[in-house]
Design a protein around this motif. Structure first.
Motif, mmCIF file in Angstrom:
data_model
loop_
_atom_site.group_PDB
_atom_site.id
_atom_site.type_symbol
_atom_site.label_atom_id
_atom_site.label_comp_id
_atom_site.label_asym_id
_atom_site.label_seq_id
_atom_site.Cartn_x
_atom_site.Cartn_y
_atom_site.Cartn_z
ATOM 1 N N PRO A 56 0.827 -1.215 0.000
ATOM 2 C CA PRO A 56 0.000 0.000 0.000
ATOM 3 C C PRO A 56 0.855 1.256 0.000
ATOM 4 C CG PRO A 56 -0.034 -1.077 2.158
ATOM 5 C CD PRO A 56 0.668 -2.005 1.227
ATOM 6 N N GLY A 57 0.307 2.296 -0.600
ATOM 7 C CA GLY A 57 1.045 3.554 -0.684
ATOM 8 C C GLY A 57 0.324 4.519 -1.583
ATOM 9 N N ALA A 58 1.080 5.266 -2.379
ATOM 10 C CA ALA A 58 0.483 6.278 -3.246
ATOM 11 C C ALA A 58 -0.445 5.671 -4.291
ATOM 12 C CB ALA A 58 1.585 7.071 -3.946
ATOM 13 N N GLY A 59 -0.247 4.391 -4.610
ATOM 14 C CA GLY A 59 -1.105 3.714 -5.573
ATOM 15 C C GLY A 59 -2.362 3.132 -4.976
ATOM 16 N N GLY A 60 -2.590 3.354 -3.687
ATOM 17 C CA GLY A 60 -3.783 2.841 -3.027
ATOM 18 C C GLY A 60 -3.478 1.709 -2.065
ATOM 19 N N ARG A 61 -4.536 1.165 -1.466
ATOM 20 C CA ARG A 61 -4.361 0.106 -0.473
ATOM 21 C C ARG A 61 -4.052 -1.251 -1.098
ATOM 22 N NH1 ARG A 61 -9.007 -0.789 1.568
ATOM 23 N NH2 ARG A 61 -10.279 0.968 0.831
ATOM 24 N N HIS A 62 -4.499 -1.479 -2.317
ATOM 25 C CA HIS A 62 -4.229 -2.738 -3.024
ATOM 26 C C HIS A 62 -3.811 -2.446 -4.462
ATOM 27 C CE1 HIS A 62 -6.899 -4.528 0.209
ATOM 28 N NE2 HIS A 62 -5.843 -5.316 0.239
ATOM 29 N N PRO A 63 -2.671 -1.797 -4.651
ATOM 30 C CA PRO A 63 -2.220 -1.545 -6.030
ATOM 31 C C PRO A 63 -1.896 -2.845 -6.748
ATOM 32 C CG PRO A 63 -0.466 -1.066 -4.479
ATOM 33 C CD PRO A 63 -1.689 -1.343 -3.661
ATOM 34 N N LEU A 64 -1.743 -2.754 -8.055
ATOM 35 C CA LEU A 64 -1.389 -3.945 -8.821
ATOM 36 C C LEU A 64 -0.067 -4.515 -8.323
ATOM 37 C CD1 LEU A 64 -2.299 -2.830 -12.454
ATOM 38 C CD2 LEU A 64 -3.636 -4.250 -10.890
ATOM 39 N N PRO A 65 0.040 -5.838 -8.256
ATOM 40 C CA PRO A 65 1.286 -6.445 -7.775
ATOM 41 C C PRO A 65 2.393 -6.333 -8.808
ATOM 42 C CG PRO A 65 -0.189 -8.150 -8.555
ATOM 43 C CD PRO A 65 -0.962 -6.859 -8.623
ATOM 44 N N ASP A 66 3.621 -6.456 -8.357
ATOM 45 C CA ASP A 66 4.745 -6.580 -9.267
ATOM 46 C C ASP A 66 4.533 -7.842 -10.115
ATOM 47 O OD1 ASP A 66 7.745 -6.052 -9.980
ATOM 48 O OD2 ASP A 66 7.620 -8.177 -9.460
ATOM 49 N N PRO A 67 4.600 -7.738 -11.439
ATOM 50 C CA PRO A 67 4.305 -8.906 -12.278
ATOM 51 C C PRO A 67 5.177 -10.120 -11.969
ATOM 52 C CG PRO A 67 4.271 -6.917 -13.603
ATOM 53 C CD PRO A 67 4.781 -6.521 -12.250
ATOM 54 N N GLU A 68 6.456 -9.893 -11.677
ATOM 55 C CA GLU A 68 7.327 -11.032 -11.387
ATOM 56 C C GLU A 68 6.909 -11.734 -10.100
ATOM 57 O OE1 GLU A 68 9.631 -12.480 -13.254
ATOM 58 O OE2 GLU A 68 8.999 -11.091 -14.820
ATOM 59 N N GLN A 69 6.585 -10.951 -9.086
ATOM 60 C CA GLN A 69 6.160 -11.548 -7.819
ATOM 61 C C GLN A 69 4.816 -12.249 -7.976
ATOM 62 O OE1 GLN A 69 6.306 -8.406 -4.911
ATOM 63 N NE2 GLN A 69 8.538 -8.344 -4.893
ATOM 64 N N PHE A 70 3.915 -11.643 -8.742
ATOM 65 C CA PHE A 70 2.623 -12.278 -8.995
ATOM 66 C C PHE A 70 2.812 -13.586 -9.749
ATOM 67 C CE2 PHE A 70 -1.074 -12.635 -11.962
ATOM 68 C CZ PHE A 70 -1.996 -13.057 -11.031
ATOM 69 N N GLY A 71 3.675 -13.569 -10.772
ATOM 70 C CA GLY A 71 3.929 -14.787 -11.526
ATOM 71 C C GLY A 71 4.505 -15.887 -10.659
ATOM 72 N N ALA A 72 5.432 -15.524 -9.767
ATOM 73 C CA ALA A 72 6.024 -16.527 -8.877
ATOM 74 C C ALA A 72 4.963 -17.116 -7.955
ATOM 75 C CB ALA A 72 7.153 -15.901 -8.064
ATOM 76 N N ALA A 73 4.056 -16.268 -7.453
ATOM 77 C CA ALA A 73 2.988 -16.752 -6.578
ATOM 78 C C ALA A 73 2.067 -17.714 -7.320
ATOM 79 C CB ALA A 73 2.196 -15.573 -6.025
ATOM 80 N N MET A 74 1.739 -17.390 -8.554
ATOM 81 C CA MET A 74 0.861 -18.262 -9.331
ATOM 82 C C MET A 74 1.561 -19.579 -9.681
ATOM 83 S SD MET A 74 -2.105 -16.844 -9.524
ATOM 84 C CE MET A 74 -1.730 -16.456 -7.800
ATOM 85 N N ARG A 75 2.850 -19.532 -9.954
ATOM 86 C CA ARG A 75 3.566 -20.785 -10.224
ATOM 87 C C ARG A 75 3.592 -21.666 -8.978
ATOM 88 N NH1 ARG A 75 6.577 -17.061 -13.310
ATOM 89 N NH2 ARG A 75 8.155 -16.731 -11.691
ATOM 90 N N ARG A 76 3.798 -21.047 -7.791
ATOM 91 C CA ARG A 76 3.747 -21.822 -6.538
ATOM 92 C C ARG A 76 2.371 -22.430 -6.326
ATOM 93 N NH1 ARG A 76 6.561 -17.323 -4.544
ATOM 94 N NH2 ARG A 76 4.643 -16.510 -3.577
ATOM 95 N N ALA A 77 1.360 -21.744 -6.823
ATOM 96 C CA ALA A 77 -0.006 -22.251 -6.690
ATOM 97 C C ALA A 77 -0.334 -23.304 -7.749
ATOM 98 C CB ALA A 77 -1.002 -21.097 -6.778
ATOM 99 N N GLY A 78 0.610 -23.561 -8.658
ATOM 100 C CA GLY A 78 0.423 -24.614 -9.643
ATOM 101 C C GLY A 78 -0.102 -24.165 -10.985
ATOM 102 N N VAL A 79 -0.161 -22.862 -11.223
ATOM 103 C CA VAL A 79 -0.736 -22.360 -12.470
ATOM 104 C C VAL A 79 0.296 -22.458 -13.602
ATOM 105 C CG1 VAL A 79 -1.752 -20.371 -13.642
ATOM 106 C CG2 VAL A 79 -2.257 -20.790 -11.218
ATOM 107 N N SER A 80 -0.106 -23.080 -14.687
ATOM 108 C CA SER A 80 0.699 -23.149 -15.909
ATOM 109 C C SER A 80 -0.071 -22.497 -17.050
ATOM 110 C CB SER A 80 1.027 -24.604 -16.257
ATOM 111 O OG SER A 80 1.936 -25.160 -15.318
ATOM 112 N N ALA A 81 0.607 -22.349 -18.170
ATOM 113 C CA ALA A 81 0.005 -21.647 -19.300
ATOM 114 C C ALA A 81 -1.283 -22.312 -19.771
ATOM 115 C CB ALA A 81 1.009 -21.567 -20.441
ATOM 116 N N ASP A 82 -1.365 -23.644 -19.642
ATOM 117 C CA ASP A 82 -2.535 -24.365 -20.135
ATOM 118 C C ASP A 82 -3.501 -24.758 -19.020
ATOM 119 O OD1 ASP A 82 -0.920 -26.212 -18.924
ATOM 120 O OD2 ASP A 82 -1.028 -27.704 -20.534
#
Length: 271
Positions: A56-82
């Protein structure tokens, strides 16, 4: 692919679907302890504050996540391209809608929200487990910008030239109260469309025809463009999901009111 899936439909795909448990309640408590007490078999917990938003900060309480960090979180959750992904919670669907929108913004189209959430799964007599699966090994690579977004200036312009919907409760829109952000009120020209009016008392989305009528009454079917905001860009994603079911294209203002009010020169309307 429809943006929502029923409990019965999900039960037929369990084992072939990546399940994300996105329990989030405005103001807490944290979702993981509830996830640990029982969740849909195979589901992995995703933390909205830590993995589906930036600091949180100047972009609000829930700004968009850093794409790399978001991608890493989704990969840990098991998400693949297909992967076919289904997201759910045990509250009002805001967290899953945020994950649904973010995945699509990052280029992953095959994602749906469990209609009615965990309550619908339980009502169907389907099983829960306390077993937590190991971290996944997905290969998802985000392509941010796959959906357009509004910034503060674009939101202000849309409120004048199109239709900007405020998804918050009426009392927050009017400025009667503001329990979270430092300033009460709404973006001038915005129209109130509370997220809670998109669902039935048991948390299922209204039929598409009913949603279309609801948004048409607010001017969404005749406006040249529709945008949505809320307090911090979470419940607005739920409203975008309802608009999608209604067949009405719309754009999210991710920073929402919590970003708007960081700049004291921006105008505020009440009433």
């Amino acid at each position: 692919m429809q943006p929502i899936i029923s409990a019965a439909e999900l039960a037929e795909t369990t084992g072939r679907t990546v399940l994300l448990d996105v329990r989030y309640r405005l103001g807490g408590p944290p979702g993981h302890p509830e996830y640990a007490k029982g969740h849909i078999p195979g589901a992995r917990y995703v933390d909205l504050d830590a993995e589906l938003a930036g600091p949180p900060g100047a972009g609000g309480r829930h700004p968009l996540p850093d794409p790399e960090q978001f991608g890493a979180a989704m990969r840990r959750a098991g998400v693949s391209a297909d992967s076919d992904v289904v997201v759910y919670d045990d509250w009002n669907g805001w967290g899953p809608a945020r994950a649904w929108w973010l995945l699509r913004w990052a280029g992953h189209e095959r994602v749906r929200v469990l209609d009615g959430g965990l309550a619908a799964w339980r009502a169907a007599g389907l099983p829960l487990t306390t077993d937590e699966p190991a971290p996944g090994k997905g290969d998802f690579v985000p392509r941010p910008g796959s959906l357009p977004v509004l910034d503060a200036d674009a939101a202000a312009d849309l409120a004048r030239t199109g239709l900007l919907l405020d998804a918050r409760a009426p009392e927050r829109y009017r400025g009667d109260i503001e329990p979270i952000d430092p300033v009460a009120g709404h973006i001038p020209g915005a129209v109130n469309a509370p997220t809670t009016e998109n669902v039935t008392p048991d948390g299922h989305f209204l039929p598409a025809a009913d949603l279309t009528r609801r948004f048409a009454a607010l001017g969404a079917t005749t406006a040249p463009h529709v945008g949505v905001y809320c307090g911090s860009g979470v419940s607005a994603a739920h409203e975008l999901l309802a608009l999608t079911l209604a067949g009405i294209p719309a754009t999210l203002y991710p920073g929402s009111w919590s970003e708007w009010t960081t700049n004291p020169s921006r105008p505020v309307a009440k009433g």
